[in-house]
Design a protein around this motif. Structure first.
Motif, PDB file in Angstrom:
ATOM      1  N   LEU A 229       0.995  -1.304   0.066  1.00 27.69           N
ATOM      2  CA  LEU A 229      -0.005   0.057   0.245  1.00 27.69           C
ATOM      3  C   LEU A 229       0.715   1.267   0.046  1.00 27.69           C
ATOM      4  CD1 LEU A 229      -2.628  -1.028   2.657  1.00 27.69           C
ATOM      5  CD2 LEU A 229      -2.919  -1.134   0.308  1.00 27.69           C
ATOM      6  N   ASP A 230       0.569   2.179  -1.039  1.00 28.97           N
ATOM      7  CA  ASP A 230       1.402   3.491  -1.016  1.00 28.97           C
ATOM      8  C   ASP A 230       0.831   4.277   0.185  1.00 28.97           C
ATOM      9  OD1 ASP A 230       2.681   2.742  -3.287  1.00 28.97           O
ATOM     10  OD2 ASP A 230       1.796   4.046  -4.621  1.00 28.97           O
ATOM     11  N   THR A 231       1.439   5.070   0.768  1.00 26.49           N
ATOM     12  CA  THR A 231       1.087   6.021   1.766  1.00 26.49           C
ATOM     13  C   THR A 231       2.134   7.117   2.105  1.00 26.49           C
ATOM     14  OG1 THR A 231       0.438   6.160   4.166  1.00 26.49           O
ATOM     15  CG2 THR A 231       2.269   4.765   3.722  1.00 26.49           C
ATOM     16  N   THR A 232       1.617   8.240   2.644  1.00 35.31           N
ATOM     17  CA  THR A 232       2.618   9.458   3.034  1.00 35.31           C
ATOM     18  C   THR A 232       3.031   9.275   4.090  1.00 35.31           C
ATOM     19  OG1 THR A 232       0.680  10.655   3.586  1.00 35.31           O
ATOM     20  CG2 THR A 232       1.280  10.949   1.192  1.00 35.31           C
ATOM     21  N   ASP A 233       2.629   8.137   4.981  1.00 38.73           N
ATOM     22  CA  ASP A 233       3.037   8.071   6.485  1.00 38.73           C
ATOM     23  C   ASP A 233       3.080   6.403   6.621  1.00 38.73           C
ATOM     24  OD1 ASP A 233       3.554   7.839   9.079  1.00 38.73           O
ATOM     25  OD2 ASP A 233       1.924   9.489   9.694  1.00 38.73           O
ATOM     26  N   PRO A 234       4.100   5.664   6.160  1.00 37.25           N
ATOM     27  CA  PRO A 234       4.254   4.286   6.282  1.00 37.25           C
ATOM     28  C   PRO A 234       4.170   3.851   7.950  1.00 37.25           C
ATOM     29  CG  PRO A 234       6.137   5.068   4.918  1.00 37.25           C
ATOM     30  CD  PRO A 234       5.525   6.287   5.361  1.00 37.25           C
ATOM     31  N   ARG A 235       4.384   4.503   8.817  1.00 33.02           N
ATOM     32  CA  ARG A 235       4.822   4.028  10.239  1.00 33.02           C
ATOM     33  C   ARG A 235       3.120   3.963  10.764  1.00 33.02           C
ATOM     34  NH1 ARG A 235       7.258   0.378  12.204  1.00 33.02           N
ATOM     35  NH2 ARG A 235       9.178   1.674  11.988  1.00 33.02           N
ATOM     36  N   ARG A 236       2.494   5.056  10.444  1.00 29.80           N
ATOM     37  CA  ARG A 236       1.122   5.228  10.904  1.00 29.80           C
ATOM     38  C   ARG A 236       0.049   4.214  10.438  1.00 29.80           C
ATOM     39  NH1 ARG A 236      -3.277   9.896   9.478  1.00 29.80           N
ATOM     40  NH2 ARG A 236      -4.924   9.317  10.758  1.00 29.80           N
ATOM     41  N   LEU A 237       0.281   4.014   8.886  1.00 33.25           N
ATOM     42  CA  LEU A 237      -0.386   3.085   8.358  1.00 33.25           C
ATOM     43  C   LEU A 237      -0.158   1.658   8.793  1.00 33.25           C
ATOM     44  CD1 LEU A 237      -3.023   2.964   6.474  1.00 33.25           C
ATOM     45  CD2 LEU A 237      -1.305   2.510   4.481  1.00 33.25           C
ATOM     46  N   ALA A 238       1.073   1.476   8.750  1.00 33.33           N
ATOM     47  CA  ALA A 238       1.554  -0.011   9.532  1.00 33.33           C
ATOM     48  C   ALA A 238       0.926  -0.159  10.751  1.00 33.33           C
ATOM     49  CB  ALA A 238       3.117  -0.264   9.446  1.00 33.33           C
ATOM     50  N   GLU A 239       0.987   0.798  11.555  1.00 34.29           N
ATOM     51  CA  GLU A 239       0.313   0.550  12.849  1.00 34.29           C
ATOM     52  C   GLU A 239      -0.835   0.341  12.750  1.00 34.29           C
ATOM     53  OE1 GLU A 239       1.520   0.466  16.407  1.00 34.29           O
ATOM     54  OE2 GLU A 239       3.250  -0.343  15.359  1.00 34.29           O
ATOM     55  N   PHE A 240      -1.697   0.920  12.093  1.00 32.70           N
ATOM     56  CA  PHE A 240      -3.145   0.782  11.841  1.00 32.70           C
ATOM     57  C   PHE A 240      -3.580  -0.716  11.649  1.00 32.70           C
ATOM     58  CE2 PHE A 240      -6.931   0.420   9.147  1.00 32.70           C
ATOM     59  CZ  PHE A 240      -7.753   0.824   9.948  1.00 32.70           C
ATOM     60  N   TYR A 241      -2.656  -1.242  10.471  1.00 26.35           N
ATOM     61  CA  TYR A 241      -3.074  -2.572  10.010  1.00 26.35           C
ATOM     62  C   TYR A 241      -2.299  -3.441  10.972  1.00 26.35           C
ATOM     63  CZ  TYR A 241      -5.402  -1.385   5.872  1.00 26.35           C
ATOM     64  OH  TYR A 241      -6.229  -0.784   4.912  1.00 26.35           O
ATOM     65  N   ARG A 242      -1.413  -3.347  11.578  1.00 32.19           N
ATOM     66  CA  ARG A 242      -0.880  -4.253  12.678  1.00 32.19           C
ATOM     67  C   ARG A 242      -1.999  -4.501  13.824  1.00 32.19           C
ATOM     68  NH1 ARG A 242       1.150  -4.193  17.782  1.00 32.19           N
ATOM     69  NH2 ARG A 242       1.000  -1.812  17.795  1.00 32.19           N
ATOM     70  N   ARG A 243      -2.580  -3.309  14.326  1.00 28.84           N
ATOM     71  CA  ARG A 243      -3.536  -3.509  15.412  1.00 28.84           C
ATOM     72  C   ARG A 243      -4.788  -3.938  14.828  1.00 28.84           C
ATOM     73  NH1 ARG A 243      -3.587   2.162  18.140  1.00 28.84           N
ATOM     74  NH2 ARG A 243      -5.131   0.873  19.731  1.00 28.84           N
ATOM     75  N   LEU A 244      -4.972  -3.567  13.754  1.00 32.91           N
ATOM     76  CA  LEU A 244      -6.411  -4.139  13.264  1.00 32.91           C
ATOM     77  C   LEU A 244      -6.584  -5.534  13.005  1.00 32.91           C
ATOM     78  CD1 LEU A 244      -9.259  -3.358  12.027  1.00 32.91           C
ATOM     79  CD2 LEU A 244      -8.271  -3.257   9.920  1.00 32.91           C
ATOM     80  N   LEU A 245      -5.326  -6.137  12.237  1.00 32.53           N
ATOM     81  CA  LEU A 245      -5.077  -7.394  11.923  1.00 32.53           C
ATOM     82  C   LEU A 245      -4.217  -8.432  12.795  1.00 32.53           C
ATOM     83  CD1 LEU A 245      -4.816  -6.924   8.144  1.00 32.53           C
ATOM     84  CD2 LEU A 245      -6.968  -7.335   9.438  1.00 32.53           C
ATOM     85  N   GLY A 246      -3.778  -7.798  13.859  1.00 27.87           N
ATOM     86  CA  GLY A 246      -2.905  -8.616  14.760  1.00 27.87           C
ATOM     87  C   GLY A 246      -1.712  -9.317  14.116  1.00 27.87           C
ATOM     88  N   LEU A 247      -0.987  -8.240  13.251  1.00 27.85           N
ATOM     89  CA  LEU A 247       0.125  -8.608  12.351  1.00 27.85           C
ATOM     90  C   LEU A 247       1.338  -8.140  13.219  1.00 27.85           C
ATOM     91  CD1 LEU A 247      -0.987  -7.813   8.682  1.00 27.85           C
ATOM     92  CD2 LEU A 247      -0.947 -10.046  10.216  1.00 27.85           C
ATOM     93  N   ALA A 248       2.619  -8.562  13.086  1.00 32.58           N
ATOM     94  CA  ALA A 248       3.798  -8.145  13.505  1.00 32.58           C
ATOM     95  C   ALA A 248       4.800  -7.505  12.503  1.00 32.58           C
ATOM     96  CB  ALA A 248       4.366  -9.337  14.253  1.00 32.58           C
ATOM     97  N   TYR A 249       5.540  -6.749  12.814  1.00 33.25           N
ATOM     98  CA  TYR A 249       6.608  -6.168  11.973  1.00 33.25           C
ATOM     99  C   TYR A 249       7.811  -7.241  11.681  1.00 33.25           C
ATOM    100  CZ  TYR A 249       4.956  -1.523  12.871  1.00 33.25           C
ATOM    101  OH  TYR A 249       4.212  -0.356  13.036  1.00 33.25           O
ATOM    102  N   ARG A 250       8.181  -7.174  10.565  1.00 35.20           N
ATOM    103  CA  ARG A 250       9.179  -7.984   9.994  1.00 35.20           C
ATOM    104  C   ARG A 250      10.279  -7.443  10.960  1.00 35.20           C
ATOM    105  NH1 ARG A 250      11.541  -6.791   3.750  1.00 35.20           N
ATOM    106  NH2 ARG A 250      11.585  -4.564   5.090  1.00 35.20           N
TER     107      ARG A 250
END
Length: 140
Positions: free
Chosen positions: A12-33
């Motif tokens: 996903l393209d974004t102007t704020d990668p950390r904010r969007l990654a945090e949104f989906y990390r929390r929504l979907l229960g994922l973890a960072y590489r």
């Protein structure tokens, strides 16, 4: 050797990668590489690429920095959505719970079709404006 390429992840393209990654990390229960986690000391950062993985280590979503990202005008087609994520839940009770969670995490409700007897669903925009659906589905 496989006859077909393997889908590694959705980006996903974004102007704020950390904010969007945090949104989906929390929504979907994922973890960072490994190596993509936020700095432990809270130091400022400007990542241009982040990856989220499922608990088994499979890449699921990546986030790529772009300078600008025109927000879709869906359901109008002036600026089409081009792609979206479909997320499923088993029943309407869980659908309502996930609506609350998505909105608490920063999603914007675009369409409420939760009373549809055949396929109850919500369409949201994530914090970068990408549409995604959460709907009741019996499909695996």
């Amino acid at each position: 050797m496989s006859e077909y390429p393997r889908l590694l992840q959705t980006v996903l393209d974004t102007t704020d990668p950390r904010r969007l990654a945090e949104f989906y990390r929390r929504l979907l229960g994922l973890a960072y590489r490994p190596g993509d986690e936020p700095p432990a000391d809270g130091a400022p950062e400007e990542p241009d690429w982040l990856v989220l993985r499922s608990p088994d280590g499979t890449n699921r979503l990546a986030f790529q920095l772009v300078d600008r990202l025109p927000r879709t005008t869906w359901p109008s087609h002036d600026v089409p959505m081009q792609a979206h994520l479909d997320l499923t839940v088993p029943d309407t009770g869980e659908l309502a719970r996930q609506r609350r969670r998505a909105e608490e995490l920063g999603a914007e409700l675009l369409l409420d079709r939760s009373d549809d007897p055949e396929e109850p669903l919500f369409v949201f925009a994530d914090p970068s404006g990408h549409p995604f659906c959460v709907f009741v589905s019996a499909a695996p």
